[in-house]
Design an enzyme around this catalytic site. Structure first.
Site, PDB file in Angstrom:
ATOM      1  N   GLY A 190     -27.559 -71.956 -55.282  1.00  0.00           N
ATOM      2  CA  GLY A 190     -26.130 -71.853 -55.621  1.00  0.00           C
ATOM      3  C   GLY A 190     -25.276 -72.590 -54.623  1.00  0.00           C
ATOM      4  N   GLY A 191     -25.660 -73.838 -54.304  1.00  0.00           N
ATOM      5  CA  GLY A 191     -24.879 -74.663 -53.381  1.00  0.00           C
ATOM      6  C   GLY A 191     -24.076 -75.700 -54.154  1.00  0.00           C
ATOM      7  N   GLU A 212     -29.742 -67.649 -56.426  1.00  0.00           N
ATOM      8  CA  GLU A 212     -29.405 -68.044 -55.045  1.00  0.00           C
ATOM      9  C   GLU A 212     -30.039 -67.033 -54.094  1.00  0.00           C
ATOM     10  OE1 GLU A 212     -27.772 -70.359 -53.020  1.00  0.00           O
ATOM     11  OE2 GLU A 212     -28.238 -68.926 -51.441  1.00  0.00           O
ATOM     12  N   ALA A 283     -32.132 -77.240 -56.741  1.00  0.00           N
ATOM     13  CA  ALA A 283     -31.082 -77.830 -55.877  1.00  0.00           C
ATOM     14  C   ALA A 283     -30.976 -76.962 -54.636  1.00  0.00           C
ATOM     15  CB  ALA A 283     -29.765 -77.887 -56.634  1.00  0.00           C
ATOM     16  N   ARG A 286     -31.198 -80.975 -49.085  1.00  0.00           N
ATOM     17  CA  ARG A 286     -31.712 -82.340 -49.014  1.00  0.00           C
ATOM     18  C   ARG A 286     -32.415 -82.576 -47.679  1.00  0.00           C
ATOM     19  NH1 ARG A 286     -30.272 -85.681 -52.975  1.00  0.00           N
ATOM     20  NH2 ARG A 286     -30.315 -87.551 -51.680  1.00  0.00           N
ATOM     21  N   ASP A 326     -26.451 -89.268 -43.733  1.00  0.00           N
ATOM     22  CA  ASP A 326     -27.308 -88.095 -43.937  1.00  0.00           C
ATOM     23  C   ASP A 326     -28.465 -88.029 -42.947  1.00  0.00           C
ATOM     24  OD1 ASP A 326     -25.677 -87.487 -46.051  1.00  0.00           O
ATOM     25  OD2 ASP A 326     -27.246 -87.508 -47.586  1.00  0.00           O
ATOM     26  N   HIS A 458       8.580 -80.839 -56.118  1.00  0.00           N
ATOM     27  CA  HIS A 458       8.517 -79.726 -57.064  1.00  0.00           C
ATOM     28  C   HIS A 458       8.500 -80.279 -58.482  1.00  0.00           C
ATOM     29  CE1 HIS A 458       9.129 -75.714 -58.652  1.00  0.00           C
ATOM     30  NE2 HIS A 458      10.098 -76.193 -59.427  1.00  0.00           N
TER      31      HIS A 458
HETATM   32  P1  FAD Z   1     -27.589 -92.733 -49.009  1.00  0.00           P
HETATM   33  O1  FAD Z   1     -26.412 -92.769 -49.885  1.00  0.00           O
HETATM   34  O2  FAD Z   1     -28.638 -91.725 -49.268  1.00  0.00           O
HETATM   35  O3  FAD Z   1     -28.217 -94.181 -49.042  1.00  0.00           O
HETATM   36  C1  FAD Z   1     -29.404 -94.484 -48.376  1.00  0.00           C
HETATM   37  C2  FAD Z   1     -29.939 -95.779 -48.906  1.00  0.00           C
HETATM   38  O4  FAD Z   1     -31.023 -96.174 -48.070  1.00  0.00           O
HETATM   39  C3  FAD Z   1     -30.514 -95.699 -50.317  1.00  0.00           C
HETATM   40  O5  FAD Z   1     -29.904 -96.673 -51.134  1.00  0.00           O
HETATM   41  C4  FAD Z   1     -31.997 -95.983 -50.146  1.00  0.00           C
HETATM   42  O6  FAD Z   1     -32.516 -96.787 -51.204  1.00  0.00           O
HETATM   43  C5  FAD Z   1     -32.020 -96.769 -48.859  1.00  0.00           C
HETATM   44  N1  FAD Z   1     -33.291 -96.676 -48.120  1.00  0.00           N
HETATM   45  C6  FAD Z   1     -33.935 -95.539 -47.752  1.00  0.00           C
HETATM   46  N2  FAD Z   1     -35.050 -95.857 -47.047  1.00  0.00           N
HETATM   47  C7  FAD Z   1     -35.082 -97.215 -46.965  1.00  0.00           C
HETATM   48  C8  FAD Z   1     -35.961 -98.142 -46.362  1.00  0.00           C
HETATM   49  N3  FAD Z   1     -37.033 -97.749 -45.659  1.00  0.00           N
HETATM   50  N4  FAD Z   1     -35.707 -99.457 -46.507  1.00  0.00           N
HETATM   51  C9  FAD Z   1     -34.620 -99.875 -47.210  1.00  0.00           C
HETATM   52  N5  FAD Z   1     -33.755 -99.050 -47.792  1.00  0.00           N
HETATM   53  C10 FAD Z   1     -33.974 -97.734 -47.665  1.00  0.00           C
HETATM   54  N6  FAD Z   1     -21.120 -86.401 -50.992  1.00  0.00           N
HETATM   55  C11 FAD Z   1     -19.771 -86.404 -51.011  1.00  0.00           C
HETATM   56  O7  FAD Z   1     -19.152 -86.649 -49.981  1.00  0.00           O
HETATM   57  N7  FAD Z   1     -19.068 -86.137 -52.164  1.00  0.00           N
HETATM   58  C12 FAD Z   1     -19.697 -85.860 -53.319  1.00  0.00           C
HETATM   59  O8  FAD Z   1     -19.039 -85.615 -54.340  1.00  0.00           O
HETATM   60  C13 FAD Z   1     -21.105 -85.837 -53.341  1.00  0.00           C
HETATM   61  N8  FAD Z   1     -21.772 -85.564 -54.470  1.00  0.00           N
HETATM   62  C14 FAD Z   1     -23.133 -85.593 -54.476  1.00  0.00           C
HETATM   63  C15 FAD Z   1     -23.798 -85.297 -55.657  1.00  0.00           C
HETATM   64  C16 FAD Z   1     -25.178 -85.324 -55.701  1.00  0.00           C
HETATM   65  C17 FAD Z   1     -25.891 -84.997 -56.979  1.00  0.00           C
HETATM   66  C18 FAD Z   1     -25.910 -85.667 -54.522  1.00  0.00           C
HETATM   67  C19 FAD Z   1     -27.402 -85.739 -54.560  1.00  0.00           C
HETATM   68  C20 FAD Z   1     -25.267 -85.949 -53.344  1.00  0.00           C
HETATM   69  C21 FAD Z   1     -23.866 -85.905 -53.304  1.00  0.00           C
HETATM   70  N9  FAD Z   1     -23.161 -86.164 -52.132  1.00  0.00           N
HETATM   71  C22 FAD Z   1     -21.793 -86.132 -52.139  1.00  0.00           C
HETATM   72  C23 FAD Z   1     -23.850 -86.491 -50.875  1.00  0.00           C
HETATM   73  C24 FAD Z   1     -23.830 -88.017 -50.653  1.00  0.00           C
HETATM   74  O9  FAD Z   1     -24.452 -88.643 -51.740  1.00  0.00           O
HETATM   75  C25 FAD Z   1     -24.535 -88.363 -49.356  1.00  0.00           C
HETATM   76  O10 FAD Z   1     -23.981 -87.631 -48.291  1.00  0.00           O
HETATM   77  C26 FAD Z   1     -24.378 -89.851 -49.070  1.00  0.00           C
HETATM   78  O11 FAD Z   1     -24.918 -90.620 -50.115  1.00  0.00           O
HETATM   79  C27 FAD Z   1     -25.080 -90.216 -47.765  1.00  0.00           C
HETATM   80  O12 FAD Z   1     -24.883 -91.561 -47.525  1.00  0.00           O
HETATM   81  P2  FAD Z   1     -25.890 -92.415 -46.628  1.00  0.00           P
HETATM   82  O13 FAD Z   1     -25.248 -93.746 -46.506  1.00  0.00           O
HETATM   83  O14 FAD Z   1     -26.250 -91.655 -45.434  1.00  0.00           O
HETATM   84  O15 FAD Z   1     -27.229 -92.539 -47.479  1.00  0.00           O
HETATM   85  P1  NAD Z   2     -26.823 -76.918 -50.485  1.00  0.00           P
HETATM   86  O1  NAD Z   2     -27.315 -76.772 -49.114  1.00  0.00           O
HETATM   87  O2  NAD Z   2     -25.403 -77.160 -50.741  1.00  0.00           O
HETATM   88  O3  NAD Z   2     -27.219 -75.616 -51.331  1.00  0.00           O
HETATM   89  C1  NAD Z   2     -28.528 -75.192 -51.471  1.00  0.00           C
HETATM   90  C2  NAD Z   2     -28.495 -73.737 -51.830  1.00  0.00           C
HETATM   91  O4  NAD Z   2     -29.808 -73.352 -52.196  1.00  0.00           O
HETATM   92  C3  NAD Z   2     -28.084 -72.834 -50.669  1.00  0.00           C
HETATM   93  O5  NAD Z   2     -27.090 -71.951 -51.124  1.00  0.00           O
HETATM   94  C4  NAD Z   2     -29.379 -72.112 -50.287  1.00  0.00           C
HETATM   95  O6  NAD Z   2     -29.155 -70.821 -49.788  1.00  0.00           O
HETATM   96  C5  NAD Z   2     -30.085 -72.087 -51.617  1.00  0.00           C
HETATM   97  N1  NAD Z   2     -31.553 -71.983 -51.551  1.00  0.00           N
HETATM   98  C6  NAD Z   2     -32.387 -72.601 -50.690  1.00  0.00           C
HETATM   99  N2  NAD Z   2     -33.676 -72.309 -50.991  1.00  0.00           N
HETATM  100  C7  NAD Z   2     -33.642 -71.507 -52.081  1.00  0.00           C
HETATM  101  C8  NAD Z   2     -34.638 -70.870 -52.863  1.00  0.00           C
HETATM  102  N3  NAD Z   2     -35.925 -71.050 -52.610  1.00  0.00           N
HETATM  103  N4  NAD Z   2     -34.244 -70.100 -53.898  1.00  0.00           N
HETATM  104  C9  NAD Z   2     -32.913 -69.930 -54.173  1.00  0.00           C
HETATM  105  N5  NAD Z   2     -31.926 -70.509 -53.469  1.00  0.00           N
HETATM  106  C10 NAD Z   2     -32.284 -71.290 -52.437  1.00  0.00           C
HETATM  107  O7  NAD Z   2     -27.744 -78.069 -51.125  1.00  0.00           O
HETATM  108  P2  NAD Z   2     -27.612 -78.873 -52.481  1.00  0.00           P
HETATM  109  O8  NAD Z   2     -26.778 -78.163 -53.458  1.00  0.00           O
HETATM  110  O9  NAD Z   2     -29.005 -79.245 -52.833  1.00  0.00           O
HETATM  111  O10 NAD Z   2     -26.847 -80.162 -52.011  1.00  0.00           O
HETATM  112  C11 NAD Z   2     -27.373 -80.934 -50.920  1.00  0.00           C
HETATM  113  C12 NAD Z   2     -26.285 -81.531 -50.121  1.00  0.00           C
HETATM  114  O11 NAD Z   2     -25.728 -82.647 -50.802  1.00  0.00           O
HETATM  115  C13 NAD Z   2     -25.093 -80.619 -49.880  1.00  0.00           C
HETATM  116  O12 NAD Z   2     -25.310 -79.742 -48.806  1.00  0.00           O
HETATM  117  C14 NAD Z   2     -24.010 -81.595 -49.581  1.00  0.00           C
HETATM  118  O13 NAD Z   2     -24.114 -81.978 -48.239  1.00  0.00           O
HETATM  119  C15 NAD Z   2     -24.364 -82.759 -50.491  1.00  0.00           C
HETATM  120  N6  NAD Z   2     -23.563 -82.687 -51.734  1.00  0.00           N
HETATM  121  C16 NAD Z   2     -22.206 -82.753 -51.629  1.00  0.00           C
HETATM  122  C17 NAD Z   2     -21.432 -82.673 -52.763  1.00  0.00           C
HETATM  123  C18 NAD Z   2     -19.948 -82.757 -52.626  1.00  0.00           C
HETATM  124  O14 NAD Z   2     -19.477 -83.160 -51.566  1.00  0.00           O
HETATM  125  N7  NAD Z   2     -19.179 -82.374 -53.626  1.00  0.00           N
HETATM  126  C19 NAD Z   2     -22.015 -82.514 -54.014  1.00  0.00           C
HETATM  127  C20 NAD Z   2     -23.395 -82.438 -54.085  1.00  0.00           C
HETATM  128  C21 NAD Z   2     -24.154 -82.539 -52.925  1.00  0.00           C
END
Ligand code: FAD
Ligand code: NAD
Length: 484
Positions: A190-191, A212, A283, A286, A326, A458
């Protein structure tokens, strides 16, 4: 290209073209560096653009439209139920991604940043090997560099017991592909992702259940904000089971049979012992991508959970290598990655700059959204820190009422001595946009009185920020004063 192929020379090589990597490459190029940007993906943009932020927000916009249209019935505006063309929806999402990726390519070109598609790994502290296949021979040659910026991001954390090789078990990447609209969907976790994707699938018509393992949704967010969201999710989701874990799963051919188990005391809405779902979305967090990078050939150190150890300049233990985004630690958010990118570019340009943000906003794009920045009330309590908290409920906002959405709350957390704004938390529609004012106030060292006396247009939802700020040290127009 053969193994002896090209050796490229560059000042800066960036590994990973996500919001950390491409921002670092562009910022370094803008400061006069010769930059090579390497990414293994088909198109630049990383997880955020290709399988994260942007596709999820595209789908969440659809969900918002569906929910708004449904909700309008109570005001005398009745629409026919939506006809959902999944193929067209997927295409729209892919077009949005494509347009943004094209923009990144253009921006790279305009700065003469060379974008190379390859898997990169370190041969030593100043050499990268480039391969077409992950872990394969360096058929794309070598890169000799002065500095490398690691921005390889993260991937969904897998639970080994769920590895049953069934397409019914999805992670965020496969769930964003919208394979179908399952009749029933179990979301484990539930994240952020669980609740955002749950919002999408519930709007499309799935019966969504969330499990969760901790005692509340969105651990890390203040409970008063979560309560408002949870009240609505209780209506849009089929069930939310807290303090609950999934013990085992099996593919029955028709669905996934799930065995639940308690994960702590007081499961307020206990799950049944067993249930079947058409699909599951896992979910649970990560994991940083720090393996397979040849870090053992450098001085870079990894720490807990596989994050790369960095200092406040985002320098690793190897003087030639920096790490951002990340892979460099929580919070794993795109804007935190881009911020670190700018810091590193300045450090490489010889500036004395460090990561010192007072507020990294967090936004969960659910309906309603939750957003917070700076100090949370929970953190203040845990640290035993004295604070003043002022809360403005959206029931008192004319704009929220006009939108039919006064299920919101804005709170300002301030220092009792100086009145400085230390934190802001908001739940309500558009909270993700509103939080920007809080970030600015915190970063600029503004006081609650500065915010309260700034004129808010407003009728807007931003007035809730102004009124909450006014409440820190007095009264505000739209709330009755405390009894004398
Ligand atoms: P990434 O975006 O993960 O990019 C890493 C890149 O490195 C990738 O393109 C990969 O192909 C490349 N790579 C990896 N290993 C190698 C290698 N050995 N050689 C060459 N290339 C490589 N964050 C927000 O702030 N707002 C949001 O709304 C949001 N929504 C999200 C929704 C989902 C479903 C998910 C999964 C994540 C979300 N996030 C959100 C989190 C966000 O996507 C990450 O925090 C962000 O992408 C991290 O950026 P980064 O540049 O560190 O790496
Ligand atoms: P999260 O850490 O946000 O949530 C994971 C949830 O799973 C937690 O509440 C945790 O307690 C629960 N959990 C862990 N193990 C479990 C289990 N075995 N059974 C039941 N519940 C369990 O992680 P996420 O939702 O996978 O997202 C990953 C990360 O990606 C986020 O922390 C955030 O940094 C990023 N993200 C950001 C956005 C945004 O900015 N809007 C959107 C999506 C993802």
């Amino acid at each position: 290209m053969s193994e002896s192929a090209a050796v490229r020379e560059t000042e800066v090589v960036v590994i990973g073209a996500g919001p950390g990597g491409y921002a670092a490459a562009f910022a370094a190029a803008d400061r006069g560096r010769k930059v090579l940007l390497v990414d293994a993906g088909e198109q630049p943009g990383g997880v955020c653009l290709n399988r994260g932020c942007i596709p999820s927000k595209t789908l969440l916009h659809m969900a918002y439209l569906i929910n708004e249209a449904r909700g309008a019935e109570q005001w005398g505006l009745k629409f026919a139920p939506p006809e959902i063309d999944l193929a067209k929806l997927r295409k729209w999402k892919d077009d949005v991604i494509g347009k943004n990726a094209g923009g990144i390519r253009q921006l790279a070109k305009s700065r003469s940043v060379e974008l190379v598609r390859a898997w990169a790994r370190f041969e030593d502290s100043q050499t990268l090997l480039l391969s077409s296949e992950r872990g394969g021979p360096p058929d794309q040659g070598r890169v000799r560099f002065q500095y490398a910026i690691l921005a390889t991001g993260s991937r969904p954390t897998a639970i080994p017991a769920f590895n049953i090789d069934s397409p019914r078990v999805m992670n965020s990447t496969s769930a964003l592909e919208l394979p179908n609209i399952p009749r029933s969907l179990l979301i484990v976790g539930g994240g952020y992702i669980g609740l955002e994707m749950g919002t999408v699938y519930a709007a499309l018509g799935s019966e969504v259940t969330v499990v969760e393992m901790t005692e509340g949704l969105l651990p890390g967010a203040d409970r008063d904000l979560v309560r408002v969201l949870q009240a609505r999710l209780k209506k849009t989701f089929k069930a939310i089971h807290l303090n609950t874990k999934v013990a085992a799963i099996a593919d029955t051919g028709n669905g996934i049979s799930v065995t639940f188990e308690p994960a702590g005391a007081d499961a307020k809405s206990p799950a049944p012992a067993n249930a079947e779902f058409e699909r599951i979305l896992v979910a649970v967090g990560r994991t940083p991508n720090s393996e397979g990078l040849g870090l053992e050939n450098t001085k870079v150190k990894t720490i807990a959970r596989g994050f790369v150890e960095v200092d406040e300049h985002r320098r690793t233990a190897d003087e030639h290598i920096y790490a951002i985004g990340d892979i460099a630690g929580e919070p794993m958010l795109a804007h935190k990655a881009s911020y670190e990118a700018k810091v590193v570019a300045e450090v490489l340009a010889g500036e004395n700059v460090a990561v010192d943000a007072r507020a990294i906003p967090a936004v969960v794009f659910t309906d309603p959204e939750i957003a917070w920045a700076g100090l949370t009330e929970t953190q203040a309590q845990q640290a035993g820190r004295e604070i003043v908290v002022a809360k403005f409920p959206w029931g008192a906002s004319g704009r929220a009422t006009a939108l039919g959405r006064n299920d919101g709350l804005t709170k300002v957390i301030a220092s009792p001595e100086s009145g400085r704004v230390l934190g802001v938390g908001i739940v309500g529609v558009g909270a993700g946009e509103l939080i920007a004012e809080g970030v600015l106030a915190i970063e600029m060292g503004g006081t609650a009185s500065d915010v309260g006396m700034s004129i808010h247009a407003h009728p807007t939802l931003s007035e809730t920020v102004g009124e909450a700020a006014e409440l820190v040290s007095g009264t505000t127009i739209h709330l009755a004063p405390p009894r004398r």
